[in-house]
Design an enzyme around this catalytic site. Structure first.
Site, PDB file in Angstrom:
ATOM      1  N   HIS A 146       5.812  -0.268  -2.770  1.00 44.17           N
ATOM      2  CA  HIS A 146       5.456   0.287  -3.992  1.00 44.17           C
ATOM      3  C   HIS A 146       5.642   2.159  -3.862  1.00 44.17           C
ATOM      4  CE1 HIS A 146       3.176  -3.418  -5.111  1.00 44.17           C
ATOM      5  NE2 HIS A 146       4.340  -3.651  -5.306  1.00 44.17           N
ATOM      6  N   ASN A 154       0.764  -1.259   0.056  1.00 47.87           N
ATOM      7  CA  ASN A 154      -0.077   0.002   0.041  1.00 47.87           C
ATOM      8  C   ASN A 154       0.894   1.272  -0.172  1.00 47.87           C
ATOM      9  OD1 ASN A 154      -2.117  -1.639   0.085  1.00 47.87           O
ATOM     10  ND2 ASN A 154      -2.395  -1.513   2.345  1.00 47.87           N
ATOM     11  N   ASN A 168      -6.096 -17.422  -1.735  1.00 47.71           N
ATOM     12  CA  ASN A 168      -5.496 -18.242  -2.914  1.00 47.71           C
ATOM     13  C   ASN A 168      -5.462 -19.617  -2.536  1.00 47.71           C
ATOM     14  OD1 ASN A 168      -3.574 -19.375  -4.854  1.00 47.71           O
ATOM     15  ND2 ASN A 168      -2.879 -17.330  -5.139  1.00 47.71           N
ATOM     16  N   SER A 176      -3.527 -11.018  -2.420  1.00 46.23           N
ATOM     17  CA  SER A 176      -3.811 -12.006  -3.213  1.00 46.23           C
ATOM     18  C   SER A 176      -2.276 -12.623  -3.585  1.00 46.23           C
ATOM     19  CB  SER A 176      -4.416 -11.832  -4.486  1.00 46.23           C
ATOM     20  OG  SER A 176      -3.817 -10.707  -5.215  1.00 46.23           O
TER      21      SER A 176
END
Length: 208
Positions: free
Chosen positions: A105, A88, A199, A172
């Site tokens: 990120h 995030n 998953n 995920s």
């Protein structure tokens, strides 16, 4: 010495705070093409559009508040050495009170020089196409765009490789590099997946 608990968090952990996930129908990419707002080429082609996209996201995230999941991770610090590695770009983990947070990120609350990646400054308001670094180079969001390398990948791998426990929350694990990080955990580490839509190829005890 406290056991090391590494948390891999994704967009799902912030959904209850009102921040949409990427793949939801009303998600972050709704109404936008990734190649138009989240690539180096898009920034070169239409800087104004890219900045407007992230300005809107920054405002939305500023209005959001940490939820119970963020706060539980803070409580874990009483018994564990908690190291959060998040996909995030908002700061809800920090605002909840978590001590150690590594953003894979990038961070919406920072801006950096388009020329010098080490020139990073706080950014709590809107960015403008007129924003420059001290040498006159344009500023950009401190975000890792698609196609760019992840600067903190090595520190993230190092953290996971020392983990006693790995918690995977709200992701995920389909996006690089988070999808490979869990495999860096020691053989004897306990790995737990916390996701309403898990998953099915993931073994919560042994990993993949």
């Amino acid at each position: 010495m406290k056991p090391i608990c590494v948390v891999l968090s994704g967009a799902g952990i912030s959904a209850e705070s009102g921040i949409p996930t990427y793949r939801a129908e009303d998600g972050l990419w709704a109404g936008h093409k990734i190649e138009d707002v989240c690539t180096p080429e898009a920034l070169q082609r239409n800087r104004k559009q890219v900045l407007a996209f992230y300005n809107e996201r920054r405002r939305n995230c500023a209005e959001a508040k940490p939820n119970a999941a963020h706060k539980v991770l803070v409580e874990l610090e009483r018994s564990y050495n908690v190291q959060i590695i998040t996909q995030n770009v908002e700061d809800l983990h920090e605002r909840a009170g978590s001590t150690n947070v590594l953003h894979l990120h990038g961070e919406l609350t920072k801006a950096r020089s388009s020329f010098d990646p080490d020139y990073i400054v706080p950014c709590m308001g809107d960015q403008s196409v007129n924003d420059k670094d001290p040498n006159g180079h344009p500023m950009r969001p401190h975000i890792v765009f698609f196609g760019e390398s992840v600067p903190v990948l090595e520190p993230a791998i190092d953290l996971v490789s020392q983990a006693d426990i790995v918690l995977v929350i709200g992701t995920s694990l389909q996006v690089y590099p988070a999808n490979g990080l869990v495999n860096e955990a020691p053989k004897n580490a306990q790995i737990y997946l916390i996701d309403p839509n898990p998953n099915t190829g993931f073994n919560p005890v042994t990993g993949w």
